[in-house]
Design a protein around this motif. Sequence first.
Motif, PDB file in Angstrom:
ATOM      1  N   MET A 190       0.833  -1.219   0.000  1.00  0.00           N
ATOM      2  CA  MET A 190       0.000   0.000   0.000  1.00  0.00           C
ATOM      3  C   MET A 190       0.869   1.271   0.000  1.00  0.00           C
ATOM      4  N   VAL A 191       1.759   1.335   0.994  1.00  0.00           N
ATOM      5  CA  VAL A 191       2.652   2.498   1.089  1.00  0.00           C
ATOM      6  C   VAL A 191       3.590   2.516  -0.117  1.00  0.00           C
ATOM      7  N   LYS A 192       4.024   1.324  -0.511  1.00  0.00           N
ATOM      8  CA  LYS A 192       4.929   1.196  -1.662  1.00  0.00           C
ATOM      9  C   LYS A 192       4.250   1.734  -2.927  1.00  0.00           C
ATOM     10  N   ASP A 193       2.993   1.388  -3.047  1.00  0.00           N
ATOM     11  CA  ASP A 193       2.180   1.844  -4.181  1.00  0.00           C
ATOM     12  C   ASP A 193       2.081   3.359  -4.220  1.00  0.00           C
ATOM     13  N   LEU A 194       1.769   3.892  -3.031  1.00  0.00           N
ATOM     14  CA  LEU A 194       1.606   5.342  -2.877  1.00  0.00           C
ATOM     15  C   LEU A 194       2.917   6.052  -3.213  1.00  0.00           C
ATOM     16  N   LYS A 195       4.012   5.477  -2.705  1.00  0.00           N
ATOM     17  CA  LYS A 195       5.337   6.036  -2.946  1.00  0.00           C
ATOM     18  C   LYS A 195       5.665   6.024  -4.438  1.00  0.00           C
ATOM     19  N   HIS A 196       5.310   4.945  -5.074  1.00  0.00           N
ATOM     20  CA  HIS A 196       5.578   4.810  -6.512  1.00  0.00           C
ATOM     21  C   HIS A 196       4.787   5.858  -7.304  1.00  0.00           C
ATOM     22  N   ARG A 197       3.509   5.986  -6.938  1.00  0.00           N
ATOM     23  CA  ARG A 197       2.650   6.947  -7.643  1.00  0.00           C
ATOM     24  C   ARG A 197       3.164   8.378  -7.431  1.00  0.00           C
ATOM     25  N   PHE A 198       3.521   8.647  -6.178  1.00  0.00           N
ATOM     26  CA  PHE A 198       4.017   9.987  -5.838  1.00  0.00           C
ATOM     27  C   PHE A 198       5.302  10.304  -6.617  1.00  0.00           C
ATOM     28  N   THR A 199       6.237   9.357  -6.612  1.00  0.00           N
ATOM     29  CA  THR A 199       7.521   9.579  -7.294  1.00  0.00           C
ATOM     30  C   THR A 199       7.304   9.836  -8.777  1.00  0.00           C
ATOM     31  N   GLU A 200       6.409   9.062  -9.367  1.00  0.00           N
ATOM     32  CA  GLU A 200       6.112   9.254 -10.792  1.00  0.00           C
ATOM     33  C   GLU A 200       5.517  10.634 -11.057  1.00  0.00           C
ATOM     34  N   ASP A 201       4.549  11.001 -10.227  1.00  0.00           N
ATOM     35  CA  ASP A 201       3.912  12.329 -10.356  1.00  0.00           C
ATOM     36  C   ASP A 201       4.945  13.443 -10.246  1.00  0.00           C
ATOM     37  N   LEU A 202       5.819  13.310  -9.236  1.00  0.00           N
ATOM     38  CA  LEU A 202       6.801  14.370  -9.001  1.00  0.00           C
ATOM     39  C   LEU A 202       7.844  14.412 -10.125  1.00  0.00           C
ATOM     40  N   GLU A 203       8.250  13.243 -10.575  1.00  0.00           N
ATOM     41  CA  GLU A 203       9.243  13.191 -11.652  1.00  0.00           C
ATOM     42  C   GLU A 203       8.712  13.928 -12.896  1.00  0.00           C
ATOM     43  N   LYS A 204       7.429  13.705 -13.167  1.00  0.00           N
ATOM     44  CA  LYS A 204       6.810  14.333 -14.341  1.00  0.00           C
ATOM     45  C   LYS A 204       6.683  15.845 -14.166  1.00  0.00           C
ATOM     46  N   ASN A 205       6.401  16.277 -12.932  1.00  0.00           N
ATOM     47  CA  ASN A 205       6.115  17.699 -12.683  1.00  0.00           C
ATOM     48  C   ASN A 205       7.263  18.451 -12.030  1.00  0.00           C
ATOM     49  N   GLN A 206       8.453  17.892 -12.046  1.00  0.00           N
ATOM     50  CA  GLN A 206       9.553  18.505 -11.290  1.00  0.00           C
ATOM     51  C   GLN A 206       9.963  19.883 -11.814  1.00  0.00           C
ATOM     52  N   ASN A 207       9.585  20.167 -13.047  1.00  0.00           N
ATOM     53  CA  ASN A 207       9.916  21.468 -13.622  1.00  0.00           C
ATOM     54  C   ASN A 207       9.434  22.643 -12.771  1.00  0.00           C
ATOM     55  N   ILE A 208       8.195  22.502 -12.266  1.00  0.00           N
ATOM     56  CA  ILE A 208       7.593  23.567 -11.437  1.00  0.00           C
ATOM     57  C   ILE A 208       8.445  23.792 -10.192  1.00  0.00           C
ATOM     58  N   ILE A 209       8.862  22.685  -9.571  1.00  0.00           N
ATOM     59  CA  ILE A 209       9.638  22.796  -8.326  1.00  0.00           C
ATOM     60  C   ILE A 209      10.999  23.440  -8.624  1.00  0.00           C
ATOM     61  N   HIS A 210      11.585  23.077  -9.745  1.00  0.00           N
ATOM     62  CA  HIS A 210      12.883  23.674 -10.097  1.00  0.00           C
ATOM     63  C   HIS A 210      12.761  25.180 -10.304  1.00  0.00           C
ATOM     64  N   LYS A 211      11.640  25.598 -10.889  1.00  0.00           N
ATOM     65  CA  LYS A 211      11.430  27.043 -11.093  1.00  0.00           C
ATOM     66  C   LYS A 211      11.422  27.756  -9.740  1.00  0.00           C
ATOM     67  N   VAL A 212      10.659  27.190  -8.798  1.00  0.00           N
ATOM     68  CA  VAL A 212      10.571  27.799  -7.463  1.00  0.00           C
ATOM     69  C   VAL A 212      11.955  27.821  -6.812  1.00  0.00           C
ATOM     70  N   CYS A 213      12.666  26.704  -6.896  1.00  0.00           N
ATOM     71  CA  CYS A 213      14.000  26.625  -6.280  1.00  0.00           C
ATOM     72  C   CYS A 213      14.953  27.652  -6.886  1.00  0.00           C
ATOM     73  N   ARG A 214      14.876  27.801  -8.188  1.00  0.00           N
ATOM     74  CA  ARG A 214      15.787  28.726  -8.854  1.00  0.00           C
ATOM     75  C   ARG A 214      15.472  30.179  -8.487  1.00  0.00           C
ATOM     76  N   ALA A 215      14.191  30.461  -8.255  1.00  0.00           N
ATOM     77  CA  ALA A 215      13.816  31.834  -7.886  1.00  0.00           C
ATOM     78  C   ALA A 215      14.195  32.157  -6.448  1.00  0.00           C
ATOM     79  N   TYR A 216      14.127  31.139  -5.572  1.00  0.00           N
ATOM     80  CA  TYR A 216      14.324  31.418  -4.146  1.00  0.00           C
ATOM     81  C   TYR A 216      15.732  31.140  -3.619  1.00  0.00           C
ATOM     82  N   THR A 217      16.590  30.537  -4.448  1.00  0.00           N
ATOM     83  CA  THR A 217      17.934  30.266  -3.938  1.00  0.00           C
ATOM     84  C   THR A 217      18.976  30.893  -4.853  1.00  0.00           C
ATOM     85  N   THR A 218      20.194  30.998  -4.316  1.00  0.00           N
ATOM     86  CA  THR A 218      21.236  31.626  -5.121  1.00  0.00           C
ATOM     87  C   THR A 218      22.459  30.729  -5.270  1.00  0.00           C
ATOM     88  N   SER A 219      22.339  29.473  -4.912  1.00  0.00           N
ATOM     89  CA  SER A 219      23.473  28.574  -5.151  1.00  0.00           C
ATOM     90  C   SER A 219      22.948  27.197  -5.507  1.00  0.00           C
TER      91      SER A 219
END
Lengths: 209, 164
Positions: free
Chosen positions: B1-30
């Motif tokens: 169950m948890v493994k399933d959830l983890k798998h689904r989450f990782t896939e979702d995040l891998e696909k959408n990681q662009n958004i997170i990178h944008k935020v990281c690039r705007a808020y950090t300087t290194s």
Amino acid sequence: MKDLDNYKEAWKNQGSKDLKYSYNDIQEMLHKKSSSIVKWIFYISLIEFCFWIIISFAFDTDWDKINVSNRLYLLLGALTLVNYIIIAVFIVLFYINYKSISASSNTQKLMKDILKTRKTVYYYVLYNVAMLVCGFALVLYFIFTSEDFLNQLQTARPESSLNSSLILAILISTIIVAVIVVLLLGFYRLIYGILLKRLKENYKELSKV
Amino acid sequence: MVKDLKHRFTEDLEKNQNIIHKVCRAYTTSDSAHKDLFQEITIQLWRAYPKFRGDSKFSTWAYRVALNTAISLYRKSKRQIETSEIYDNLKELEFKDYDDEKDQQVKLLYKAIRQLSDIEKALCLLYLDDKSYKEISKTLGITEVNARVKMNRTKTKLKELLNA
């Protein structure tokens, strides 16, 4: 805003040069520990709860050493019980507030919940400092009115009148208590000042119309 | 169950990681701070994931958590400020390889965004990603009127920074 629209176009097509994490990279990150300020607040608050509970236990044993009347002993016992109930209420309030913090709330609510949790602990500390001052005041009152102490005072300073010696003793103890209180509150403000300065500023900016 | 959830989450995040990178690039300087913030956002997303009911898109939900983490939860280290210049120089080198006009514009945008306050950065990102005022007000927890006022001020400031 024509210029900005131009930039917007470029913004939307970016991404190819950004760092990309693989499936395995992300899985690995899930096992790492958070270093968020909420986690820090939680640990610092736990230390504070423990610290003041230990202090109140320490005071608990002190009362036995002072020769107090039965009626007063009962009163102090009741006060101690009320003190523990109040501490328990603070811990429950802290837990409820802490649990309401969620990263998927809207930004303003999240900030509000974090500040509210911190405030619970702040009031807890203020309450304990007030109790500490009252405790000191009571202990000092019993000491200063006991005959043993007055005799000792007169033997120690035979050249001065009893009243002036007593005023000096009260003054010195008040200064010591005040220094302890200032140090405690100062230390507390410093920790939270470092931790929450940015959050407070952001909250103010976001709430401002 | 948890493994399933983890798998689904990782896939979702891998696909959408662009958004997170944008935020990281705007808020950090290194680079190290970027990685740090990405990791913290991932942890916060994973914690909140069981409660994610799918009534909004994963990307919308992740965007909100990412901004919240950057604004309210993440602790900036002093190291970041010291290395900001090095980071900018590195980015300069990186951009030389693909230096067409659009890349240059993205680079300038990040440079300008980094000079804004945390709240202005969020407004800026939401504007550039074409979010409606309704969505902006819902994400930040402010009224639509307030969102409009703040957005206009931020856009003017951004324009000034870009033209400076």
